[in-house]
Design an enzyme around this catalytic site. Structure first.
Site, PDB file in Angstrom:
ATOM      1  N   HIS A 181      -2.859   7.348   7.154  1.00 16.97           N
ATOM      2  CA  HIS A 181      -1.813   8.231   6.613  1.00 16.97           C
ATOM      3  C   HIS A 181      -2.423   9.547   6.132  1.00 16.97           C
ATOM      4  CE1 HIS A 181       1.996   6.131   6.647  1.00 16.97           C
ATOM      5  NE2 HIS A 181       1.509   5.055   6.057  1.00 16.97           N
TER       6      HIS A 181
ATOM      7  N   CYS B  53       5.470  -0.358   7.639  1.00 13.46           N
ATOM      8  CA  CYS B  53       5.178   0.911   6.959  1.00 13.46           C
ATOM      9  C   CYS B  53       6.433   1.349   6.211  1.00 13.46           C
ATOM     10  CB  CYS B  53       4.778   1.968   7.987  1.00 13.46           C
ATOM     11  SG  CYS B  53       4.369   3.555   7.230  1.00 13.46           S
ATOM     12  N   LEU B  54       6.258   1.733   4.952  1.00 11.00           N
ATOM     13  CA  LEU B  54       7.409   2.165   4.160  1.00 11.00           C
ATOM     14  C   LEU B  54       8.005   3.461   4.700  1.00 11.00           C
ATOM     15  CD1 LEU B  54       5.944   1.324   0.636  1.00 11.00           C
ATOM     16  CD2 LEU B  54       7.512  -0.059   2.030  1.00 11.00           C
TER      17      LEU B  54
ATOM     18  N   GLY C 132       0.843  -1.192   0.000  1.00 18.56           N
ATOM     19  CA  GLY C 132       0.000   0.000   0.000  1.00 18.56           C
ATOM     20  C   GLY C 132       0.875   1.237   0.000  1.00 18.56           C
TER      21      GLY C 132
ATOM     22  N   HIS D  19      -4.874   1.367   7.372  1.00 22.21           N
ATOM     23  CA  HIS D  19      -3.526   1.910   7.572  1.00 22.21           C
ATOM     24  C   HIS D  19      -3.292   3.098   6.622  1.00 22.21           C
ATOM     25  CE1 HIS D  19       1.003   1.150   8.103  1.00 22.21           C
ATOM     26  NE2 HIS D  19       0.966   1.945   7.044  1.00 22.21           N
ATOM     27  N   GLU D  20      -3.694   2.938   5.357  1.00 22.11           N
ATOM     28  CA  GLU D  20      -3.450   4.003   4.362  1.00 22.11           C
ATOM     29  C   GLU D  20      -4.351   5.207   4.624  1.00 22.11           C
ATOM     30  OE1 GLU D  20      -0.860   3.647   2.774  1.00 22.11           O
ATOM     31  OE2 GLU D  20      -0.619   1.494   3.042  1.00 22.11           O
TER      32      GLU D  20
ATOM     33  N   GLN E 299       2.743  10.055   1.785  1.00 22.50           N
ATOM     34  CA  GLN E 299       4.072   9.449   2.008  1.00 22.50           C
ATOM     35  C   GLN E 299       5.075   9.869   0.937  1.00 22.50           C
ATOM     36  OE1 GLN E 299       2.188   5.326   2.504  1.00 22.50           O
ATOM     37  NE2 GLN E 299       4.021   5.140   3.767  1.00 22.50           N
TER      38      GLN E 299
HETATM   39  O1  K1U Z   1       1.676   2.357   4.053  1.00 24.97           O
HETATM   40  C1  K1U Z   1       2.738   1.793   3.863  1.00 24.97           C
HETATM   41  O2  K1U Z   1       3.767   2.309   4.247  1.00 24.97           O
HETATM   42  C2  K1U Z   1       2.785   0.471   3.168  1.00 24.97           C
HETATM   43  C3  K1U Z   1       2.717  -0.701   4.112  1.00 24.97           C
HETATM   44  C4  K1U Z   1       1.276  -1.166   4.180  1.00 24.97           C
HETATM   45  C5  K1U Z   1       0.889  -2.144   5.237  1.00 24.97           C
HETATM   46  C6  K1U Z   1       1.622  -3.292   5.503  1.00 24.97           C
HETATM   47  C7  K1U Z   1       1.201  -4.193   6.472  1.00 24.97           C
HETATM   48  C8  K1U Z   1       0.046  -3.962   7.166  1.00 24.97           C
HETATM   49  C9  K1U Z   1      -0.664  -2.820   6.919  1.00 24.97           C
HETATM   50  C10 K1U Z   1      -0.260  -1.927   5.951  1.00 24.97           C
HETATM   51  C11 K1U Z   1       3.640  -1.786   3.570  1.00 24.97           C
HETATM   52  O3  K1U Z   1       3.465  -2.252   2.494  1.00 24.97           O
HETATM   53  S1  K1U Z   1       4.966  -2.296   4.553  1.00 24.97           S
HETATM   54  C12 K1U Z   1       5.724  -3.601   3.590  1.00 24.97           C
HETATM   55  C13 K1U Z   1       4.966  -4.882   3.645  1.00 24.97           C
HETATM   56  O4  K1U Z   1       4.160  -5.076   4.523  1.00 24.97           O
HETATM   57  C14 K1U Z   1       5.172  -5.918   2.620  1.00 24.97           C
HETATM   58  C15 K1U Z   1       6.144  -5.794   1.668  1.00 24.97           C
HETATM   59  C16 K1U Z   1       6.319  -6.795   0.718  1.00 24.97           C
HETATM   60  C17 K1U Z   1       5.538  -7.908   0.729  1.00 24.97           C
HETATM   61  C18 K1U Z   1       4.562  -8.046   1.677  1.00 24.97           C
HETATM   62  C19 K1U Z   1       4.371  -7.054   2.634  1.00 24.97           C
HETATM   63 ZN    ZN Z   2       2.392   3.219   6.185  1.00 26.39          ZN
END
Ligand code: K1U
Ligand code: ZN
Length: 177
Positions: free
Chosen positions: A137, A91-92, A46, A133-134, A51
């Site tokens: 943000h 979260c990225l 996401g 989560h998004e 972000q």
């Molecule tokens: O919002 C963001 O920063 C993105 C975030 C979203 C998220 C992840 C987990 C639970 C709720 C919301 C991410 O994508 S973090 C990276 C991640 O979870 C992931 C990366 C590669 C493969 C699978 C998962």
């Molecule tokens: Zn996030």
């Protein structure tokens, strides 16, 4: 298309309230394309426009394993929620940190798509968690806000230390604030 820089906690720009999109035009569609490219490259499931330093209410999501279910939500609003789920979140904007957060397990969300057409969809499990989560943000909220002050303090220290080390070693990339 372009890879966009992702802001990192504790950057204050992540705390802004994103404003609604007034017109879904070509600029917004280009932003959406760039956001997908950035999210898949990260990799993530996401990304919210805030972000990448665009304070508008735009999110992209894809929780599939093969990039087969891209979802664009412009001006998203949750109209119904139910159940409770506790899932590990990342979260990225808070790289390398994964913590459990309790959220609704089922939601209905309405939004505009890339053509500016309103739609509603039901989501559960990881998709429901990711959309919540998004949307957080877009309201300047991070998943670590659900943790204790002590945990948040430790995370801030860990990320500052890592950023300093990356700068010193010259390994800093566009992802370092
Ligand atoms: O919002 C963001 O920063 C993105 C975030 C979203 C998220 C992840 C987990 C639970 C709720 C919301 C991410 O994508 S973090 C990276 C991640 O979870 C992931 C990366 C590669 C493969 C699978 C998962
Ligand atoms: Zn996030």
């Amino acid at each position: 298309m372009a890879l966009l820089d992702i802001l990192h906690f504790p950057d204050k720009r992540l705390r802004r309230q994103a404003r609604p999109v007034e017109e879904v035009n070509e600029d917004i569609r280009q932003l959406v394309r760039d956001m997908f490219e950035t999210m898949y490259d990260a990799p993530g499931i996401g990304l919210a426009a805030i972000q990448v330093n665009v304070p508008q209410r735009v999110i992209v999501v894809d929780v599939s394993e093969d990039k087969s279910r891209p979802l664009v939500l412009i001006n998203p609003e949750i109209t119904n929620l139910g159940g409770v789920e506790s899932m590990d979140e990342g979260c990225l904007s808070v790289p390398g940190v994964f913590e459990k957060v309790e959220r609704a397990d089922r939601i209905t969300v309405k939004a505009l798509n890339s053509q500016g057409v309103e739609f509603a969809t039901d989501a559960d499990g990881l998709l429901a968690v990711c959309i919540q989560h998004e949307i957080d943000h877009l309201d300047g909220k991070l998943f670590i806000d659900y943790l204790s002050e002590l945990k948040r303090h430790r995370i801030r220290k860990k990320l500052s230390k890592r950023a300093r080390a990356e700068v010193q070693s010259g390994s800093g990339s566009r992802r370092v604030i």
